[in-house]
Design an enzyme around this catalytic site. Structure first.
Site, mmCIF file in Angstrom:
data_model
loop_
_atom_site.group_PDB
_atom_site.id
_atom_site.type_symbol
_atom_site.label_atom_id
_atom_site.label_comp_id
_atom_site.label_asym_id
_atom_site.label_seq_id
_atom_site.Cartn_x
_atom_site.Cartn_y
_atom_site.Cartn_z
ATOM 1 C CE LYS A 55 -2.394 -0.581 3.668
ATOM 2 N NZ LYS A 55 -2.155 -1.998 3.929
ATOM 3 C CB THR A 90 5.239 0.163 -2.473
ATOM 4 O OG1 THR A 90 6.010 -0.351 -1.384
ATOM 5 C CG2 THR A 90 6.071 0.155 -3.734
ATOM 6 N NE ARG A 114 -1.003 3.683 7.642
ATOM 7 C CZ ARG A 114 -0.957 2.374 7.718
ATOM 8 N NH1 ARG A 114 -1.478 1.768 8.755
ATOM 9 N NH2 ARG A 114 -0.415 1.659 6.761
ATOM 10 C CE LYS A 163 4.233 -3.727 8.829
ATOM 11 N NZ LYS A 163 4.606 -2.343 8.700
ATOM 12 C CB ALA A 206 -5.860 -0.391 10.294
ATOM 13 C CG PHE A 243 -3.558 -4.490 8.609
ATOM 14 C CD1 PHE A 243 -2.455 -5.274 8.285
ATOM 15 C CD2 PHE A 243 -3.570 -3.842 9.835
ATOM 16 C CE1 PHE A 243 -1.400 -5.436 9.171
ATOM 17 C CE2 PHE A 243 -2.515 -4.000 10.721
ATOM 18 C CZ PHE A 243 -1.428 -4.796 10.391
ATOM 19 C CG PHE A 279 5.625 -8.928 -6.525
ATOM 20 C CD1 PHE A 279 6.672 -8.950 -5.612
ATOM 21 C CD2 PHE A 279 4.470 -8.232 -6.206
ATOM 22 C CE1 PHE A 279 6.554 -8.296 -4.408
ATOM 23 C CE2 PHE A 279 4.351 -7.576 -4.988
ATOM 24 C CZ PHE A 279 5.393 -7.606 -4.096
ATOM 25 C CD1 TRP A 282 9.293 -2.851 -3.739
ATOM 26 C CD2 TRP A 282 10.785 -3.364 -5.336
ATOM 27 N NE1 TRP A 282 10.405 -3.338 -3.127
ATOM 28 C CE2 TRP A 282 11.343 -3.664 -4.064
ATOM 29 C CE3 TRP A 282 11.547 -3.616 -6.472
ATOM 30 C CZ2 TRP A 282 12.617 -4.203 -3.907
ATOM 31 C CZ3 TRP A 282 12.827 -4.138 -6.327
ATOM 32 C CH2 TRP A 282 13.353 -4.431 -5.048
#
Lengths: 555, 555
Positions: free
Chosen positions: B69, B71, B92, B103, B272, B300, B380, B408
């Site tokens: 999200k 990215t 955020r 993470k 969240a 999320f 990807f 990305w």
């Protein structure tokens, strides 16, 4: 005017102007707003450190309102600058916890303050927060390893001595049972929090010579034993790298300014009663690299701050002060002469004379270090001519230079006499300080020497718990570390009610904490606590901010 | 190249250049180094807020590696800037705790990152630390009042629901017994810590409109009851003023930049699943005041972040997005189609098709808000032509615009198609969002509507404890507050094992927490915990820094 009104009546210069005074190039500055900057460690110049005039400011046994060490330090720097000496203050960062208790700010007073005073007393540049996170990351890793099935070091949870920390006066965190709530919550055990300034990470930050040394010291923190009795260190948990990452900015000293626009470097920890209580070695050396006179302070009376400054910090850093300023107030001496806080603002030569032995005790302690002493009487409006004369006569009779200082009322102009006497004293200094004990002395002897030479007491008496801890720590090879006594600041003895210059007392050690990373042993005397509580009416209740950002009640 | 190598390969512009892009005068900037600045709240312009194109980025049900999200948000902003639109990201702040867990960072990825990435993921500008201190000051004041003889409010320690917080994954602090150690230590009671991002203070910071509002919200925090059953609020302890003082800088949003030198405002809380999980209202409004397109994200899947974004944040702020970007990845859809993490990098059209109902579920949920949706497939290298075609066809069949995004790999250039579709969608938006429930609905009905409309479930089932808490909170007058569900992020249901688009499930509420200050009720579903732990092999063990300050292992 209140402290905060005075502080806010002056418009700070841009911090790059302050840096320019010290010939620090602008590209070395890392700004935090316009009035604060972090300084890189490569400013330190070991050659300059060797020739600098380092001046330590310490005090008699403090009374509740404080004697004004920081005020005197700032006033002295401003006075030296008036006398066209290149002088910088290198002082300690305030702890946030007490700001909400009784004490209020710790950034000097009156016209001898460092600014931005509100920021300095609140989050500043985040150093305490970073220390807290590094400390508590290690705690989380310990908890996690105890919980682990696959990668357990076999830590016996009953032996874990590493505590969490928080920069808050919160008595509820002093002793806790953690890791409750069933299997997912970990293995329950009794533990607790120290206040951040008293954490070993603060001491490591203050005693490390660079980031690499800091990382290594973090790795050698002793945390507890395995079920087989083998000691476990932070490096066994691979914790030191991440801890050092958290501290990468905190290790850089902070540049601010006095109200008169002179440079002040603020870095590292307070609380000389429960911690080492002096600013960082890197900050002191940085000040010494950038100036001719470096004014620094050590917390509470000389029995605590100055003793640790010499025997722990100067020994570790290979530095030595050229003069010591001993701060006294007439009202404090009357308090030591038996008067109450309400009575000490009235003229009372008799009480003053009765209180003089406290001053004498501090002079005697400081003389043992062999460094010239200048006494600074921090003047108050309630002082009378008669009282001042008696005190001056007494000091001169003892052969000590003495100056009346008006830093609070007049800033640097009020400390010119002190500055001149300090210059003279520093010029006369011909030797390094004499330590109170040798590192090779056994731990009990080291404590006895502090007790006798510095406190004027008889012997050090260990509780049963302390005795068995000491045996263990000596077997573990920590016997050669220096001593960082945790003792009340209110008396030379471990009994806070014994004011003046007590005689015929022993120091009672309840237990030891070991700071293997920072490199010292902490004997805890009497009923000292390393996590304070709030008073019945906490200052927090008075503090507020309006919609325009104007703060009230902070100081 | 690793994330950190990419981030460090770009020399950041001075933050004043970024501010200049937004026409913010330099004197409004409060620098934190050369690459971060705090922004004053008076930049907010309510007129501009009304006409801005606010775009929300959300995602399908996330899989362990995350869907991208942030990215996508960064890539979209960079793409809009390439298209000569004035666009800003408003995202955020990462939580420090998880950085040492699994993470890693939360500042975007690849060539769509915000920098300085290391700082942003560590202490940043100290906002989380300030939140922690404000939270824990209230705890210390509660403990102190329970202890007080003279000024006691008569708080029944068994009823205190206010917890301490720490930004650390430390399972040992989840449940504790505090205030042990005898009379001086306070009155023992069971309590615990939440992670800082889940604290009510974080929510207050995110939902406050200014410092005055923040102070008032702090005062209305409900902490527990007296022995007589009377509710006690933070203002009864005169706590809100000092709490607001601690938060005076934290309430100011932080300006940084994308790798392509476009503006990003980062402010307020993640998580969240256990918190409201969107950035602050002031940051969002500030972005909307300074740009034509404001790209924001909510944590999320859309069942958590987007639902709370709409029903809590947008409702409170009086704002509404013009378009929603739903981020999906082909590998995640294969995971929802039953494949393991190891298998999802292999071509498997059948698994992809089996996973599509998860996407459909999120589209259905989002449609209930009545705002145009654009699907962004975060590409990807393992994605195959066949898979991409199947997914595109599916989305188009549903009538949704869909874009392949290469943020990305290519930064803004990789998101041009998405940007064009977002512009078109925003242009087509004609109405405000439709909330899922009305504030006047009773609490149970509000939860039922979320369960049915957003999760696709049947009913909300309360435990006995939850039922009695709800009666109490409704009697106390909190029945009109919005709902901030604490639910697993791994499933539409409260069972993290039910992937895809589960049907015929109930949501089980274990207990409620009340956030009277922030202004919402937190039903805790299933076995959600608000203080995470570390994994068996924590990332902290790999993280280190060398003597030149080069960090390894952080991401």
């Amino acid at each position: 005017m209140t402290e905060i009104q005075i502080a806010q009546s002056v418009t700070p210069k841009h911090i790059k102007e302050i840096a320019a005074k010290l010939a620090i190039p602008e590209e070395k500055l890392e700004y935090y707003g316009n009035d604060k900057a972090k300084l890189p460690l490569n400013i330190i110049d070991d050659e300059k450190v060797k020739t600098n005039n380092l001046i330590l400011v310490t005090a008699i046994t403090p009374t509740p309102p404080g004697e004004g060490k920081t005020t005197t330090s700032i006033g002295l720097v401003d006075a030296l600058n008036i006398l066209e000496k290149k002088a910088v203050a290198v002082i300690r960062e305030p702890s946030l916890g007490p700001v909400f208790g009784i004490k209020g700010g710790a950034a000097g007073g009156g016209w001898s303050q460092v600014i931005p005073m509100v920021d300095i007393n609140l989050h500043f540049t985040g150093d305490f927060h970073a220390i807290e996170k590094a400390n508590n990351l290690l705690s989380a890793l310990i908890e996690n390893n105890i919980q682990s099935k696959s990668r357990s070091l076999g830590i016996d949870p009953r032996t874990v001595v590493w505590k969490r920390c928080m920069d808050m006066n919160d008595r509820g965190l002093r002793t806790i049972v953690a890791a409750l709530g069933g299997k997912a919550g970990g293995v329950p055990r009794e533990t607790g929090f120290n206040i951040t300034a008293a954490s070993e990470i603060m001491a490591i930050l203050c005693l490390a010579t660079d980031l690499e040394d800091l990382k290594e010291k973090c790795g050698t923190i002793y945390i507890g034993d395995t079920w087989q009795g083998k000691p476990v260190f932070a490096k066994d948990l691979n914790a030191e790298g991440a801890m050092a990452v958290l501290l990468k900015d905190a290790i850089k000293p902070n540049l601010v300014q006095t109200l008169e626009g002179n440079p002040a470097i603020i870095h590292g920890g307070p609380f000389a009663n429960i911690a080492q209580g002096t600013n960082s070695i890197v900050a002191t050396k940085m000040g010494m690299s950038l100036s001719d006179y470096t004014i620094t302070e050590a917390g509470f009376g000389s029995d605590l701050g100055a003793e640790k400054f010499m025997n722990i910090k100067c020994r570790a850093a290979g530095i030595s002060p050229k003069a010591v300023v001993l701060v006294a107030t007439i009202r404090a001496l009357k308090y030591h002469g038996g008067k109450s806080l309400k009575e000490i603002t009235q003229e009372d030569v008799e009480a003053l004379v009765k209180g003089l032995p406290n001053l004498d005790g501090h002079i005697a302690s400081l003389k043992s270090f062999g460094i010239p002493i200048v006494i600074s009487i921090n003047a108050f409006q309630s002082d009378t001519e008669a009282e001042i004369q008696v005190l001056k006569d007494h000091c001169e009779k003892l052969g000590n230079p003495v100056a009346l200082s008006y830093g609070w009322e007049k800033g640097g102009k009020g400390c010119l006499d002190l500055a001149e006497k300090v210059i003279k004293a520093a010029d006369s200094c011909t030797s390094q300080f004499h330590p109170t004990y040798n590192l090779e002395d056994n731990v009990h002897n080291k404590m006895e020497k502090i007790c006798q030479t510095i406190y004027g007491g008889e012997h050090v008496v260990l509780s049963d718990i302390a005795r068995s801890q000491l045996v263990k720590y000596e077997v573990m090879g920590f016997g050669n570390l220096p001593i960082c006594m945790a003792k009340t600041e209110k008396s030379f003895s471990d009994d806070q009610k014994r004011l003046g210059r007590p005689k015929n007392f022993d120091i009672h050690i309840r237990e030891f904490e070991i700071a293997a990373g920072a490199g010292f042993i902490v004997p805890i005397a009497g009923n000292m606590l390393r996590m304070p509580g709030l008073p019945a009416t906490p200052a927090a209740e008075r503090i507020t901010i309006d919609k325009n950002g104007v703060i009230e009640g902070l100081f």
